[in-house]
Motif scaffolding. Structure first.
Motif, short mmCIF file in Angstrom:
data_model
loop_
_atom_site.label_atom_id
_atom_site.label_comp_id
_atom_site.label_asym_id
_atom_site.label_seq_id
_atom_site.Cartn_x
_atom_site.Cartn_y
_atom_site.Cartn_z
N ALA A 177 -60.14 -14.55 -4.28
CA ALA A 177 -58.77 -14.93 -4.60
C ALA A 177 -58.08 -15.27 -3.27
N ILE A 178 -57.30 -16.34 -3.28
CA ILE A 178 -56.77 -16.84 -2.02
C ILE A 178 -55.41 -17.47 -2.24
N TYR A 179 -54.55 -17.43 -1.22
CA TYR A 179 -53.26 -18.11 -1.32
C TYR A 179 -53.32 -19.41 -0.53
N GLY A 180 -52.38 -20.29 -0.75
CA GLY A 180 -52.42 -21.65 -0.24
C GLY A 180 -52.66 -21.80 1.25
N TYR A 181 -51.89 -21.09 2.07
CA TYR A 181 -52.04 -21.23 3.52
C TYR A 181 -53.42 -20.77 3.98
N GLU A 182 -53.88 -19.67 3.41
CA GLU A 182 -55.21 -19.15 3.75
C GLU A 182 -56.29 -20.15 3.35
N LEU A 183 -56.09 -20.81 2.21
CA LEU A 183 -57.02 -21.85 1.75
C LEU A 183 -57.07 -22.98 2.77
N SER A 184 -55.92 -23.39 3.25
CA SER A 184 -55.85 -24.44 4.26
C SER A 184 -56.65 -24.06 5.51
N GLN A 185 -56.49 -22.83 5.94
CA GLN A 185 -57.22 -22.34 7.11
C GLN A 185 -58.74 -22.34 6.87
N LYS A 186 -59.15 -21.94 5.68
CA LYS A 186 -60.59 -21.91 5.37
C LYS A 186 -61.17 -23.31 5.33
N LEU A 187 -60.42 -24.27 4.80
CA LEU A 187 -60.89 -25.66 4.79
C LEU A 187 -61.04 -26.17 6.22
N GLN A 188 -60.08 -25.84 7.07
CA GLN A 188 -60.16 -26.24 8.47
C GLN A 188 -61.36 -25.61 9.15
N LYS A 189 -61.57 -24.33 8.89
CA LYS A 189 -62.71 -23.61 9.48
C LYS A 189 -64.05 -24.19 9.01
N ALA A 190 -64.05 -24.75 7.79
CA ALA A 190 -65.27 -25.35 7.22
C ALA A 190 -65.54 -26.73 7.78
N GLY A 191 -64.62 -27.24 8.63
CA GLY A 191 -64.84 -28.55 9.24
C GLY A 191 -63.98 -29.65 8.67
N LEU A 192 -62.93 -29.30 7.94
CA LEU A 192 -62.02 -30.29 7.36
C LEU A 192 -60.62 -30.09 7.93
N PRO A 193 -60.44 -30.37 9.22
CA PRO A 193 -59.16 -30.06 9.88
C PRO A 193 -58.00 -30.93 9.45
N ASP A 194 -58.27 -32.08 8.84
CA ASP A 194 -57.18 -32.99 8.51
C ASP A 194 -56.65 -32.80 7.09
N ILE A 195 -56.97 -31.68 6.45
CA ILE A 195 -56.44 -31.38 5.13
C ILE A 195 -55.15 -30.58 5.33
N SER A 196 -54.03 -31.18 4.97
CA SER A 196 -52.73 -30.55 5.20
C SER A 196 -52.28 -29.76 3.97
N ASP A 197 -51.27 -28.92 4.18
CA ASP A 197 -50.68 -28.18 3.06
C ASP A 197 -50.15 -29.16 2.02
N GLY A 198 -49.63 -30.28 2.47
CA GLY A 198 -49.10 -31.29 1.56
C GLY A 198 -50.17 -31.89 0.68
N THR A 199 -51.42 -31.78 1.08
CA THR A 199 -52.54 -32.25 0.28
C THR A 199 -53.05 -31.14 -0.63
N ILE A 200 -53.07 -29.92 -0.13
CA ILE A 200 -53.65 -28.80 -0.86
C ILE A 200 -52.85 -28.43 -2.10
N TYR A 201 -51.53 -28.35 -1.97
CA TYR A 201 -50.74 -27.86 -3.10
C TYR A 201 -50.81 -28.79 -4.33
N PRO A 202 -50.79 -30.10 -4.17
CA PRO A 202 -51.00 -30.95 -5.36
C PRO A 202 -52.38 -30.74 -5.99
N VAL A 203 -53.40 -30.50 -5.16
CA VAL A 203 -54.74 -30.23 -5.69
C VAL A 203 -54.72 -28.93 -6.49
N LEU A 204 -54.08 -27.89 -5.94
CA LEU A 204 -53.99 -26.61 -6.65
C LEU A 204 -53.25 -26.76 -7.98
N LEU A 205 -52.17 -27.52 -7.98
CA LEU A 205 -51.42 -27.75 -9.22
C LEU A 205 -52.27 -28.48 -10.26
N ARG A 206 -53.00 -29.51 -9.81
CA ARG A 206 -53.85 -30.28 -10.73
C ARG A 206 -54.96 -29.39 -11.30
#
Length: 117
Positions: A24-53
């Motif tokens: 279980a994860i919250y939005g900002y932590e998700l953003s950090q994990k994506l960056q750590k996985a090698g996707l540094p250009d995924i912004s919060d502005g991109t993540i939240y619409p994905v989570l809503l969808r």
């Protein structure tokens, strides 16, 4: 839109679901994990619409939970439908990724060969 952005757009839902499946994860932590996985250009502005969808489609659910460092946070959990969807996407990805990688490697090798000649 860059080529990288276009490619990520098609697979980002699965990347998000794969991380949410782990814990279980919250939005900002998700953003950090994506960056750590090698996707540094995924912004919060991109993540939240994905989570809503994903939530609208029934693949994840959210729950407000207490935070150790401030106000409550909205945590996301993968649903049973989300697990099934993630498995389906992962299978399709494997069927596509390997052949595409092989084709692109051939193209890269051909381009190198042409430069040598």
């Amino acid at each position: 839109m860059t080529i990288r952005s276009q490619l990520l757009k098609g697979i980002l839902d699965a990347c998000v679901m794969a991380i949410v499946e782990e814990q279980a994860i919250y939005g900002y932590e998700l953003s950090q994990k994506l960056q750590k996985a090698g996707l540094p250009d995924i912004s919060d502005g991109t993540i939240y619409p994905v989570l809503l969808r994903l939530q609208k489609n029934g693949f994840i659910r959210s729950e407000m939970m207490p935070s150790d460092s401030g106000p409550n946070r909205k945590y996301y959990f993968l649903t049973d439908n989300g697990t099934e969807e993630l498995e389906r996407i992962a299978k399709e990805w494997m069927l596509i990724a390997s052949p595409v990688s092989n084709l692109l490697k051939r193209g890269e090798n051909n381009a190198k060969h042409k430069t040598i000649n």
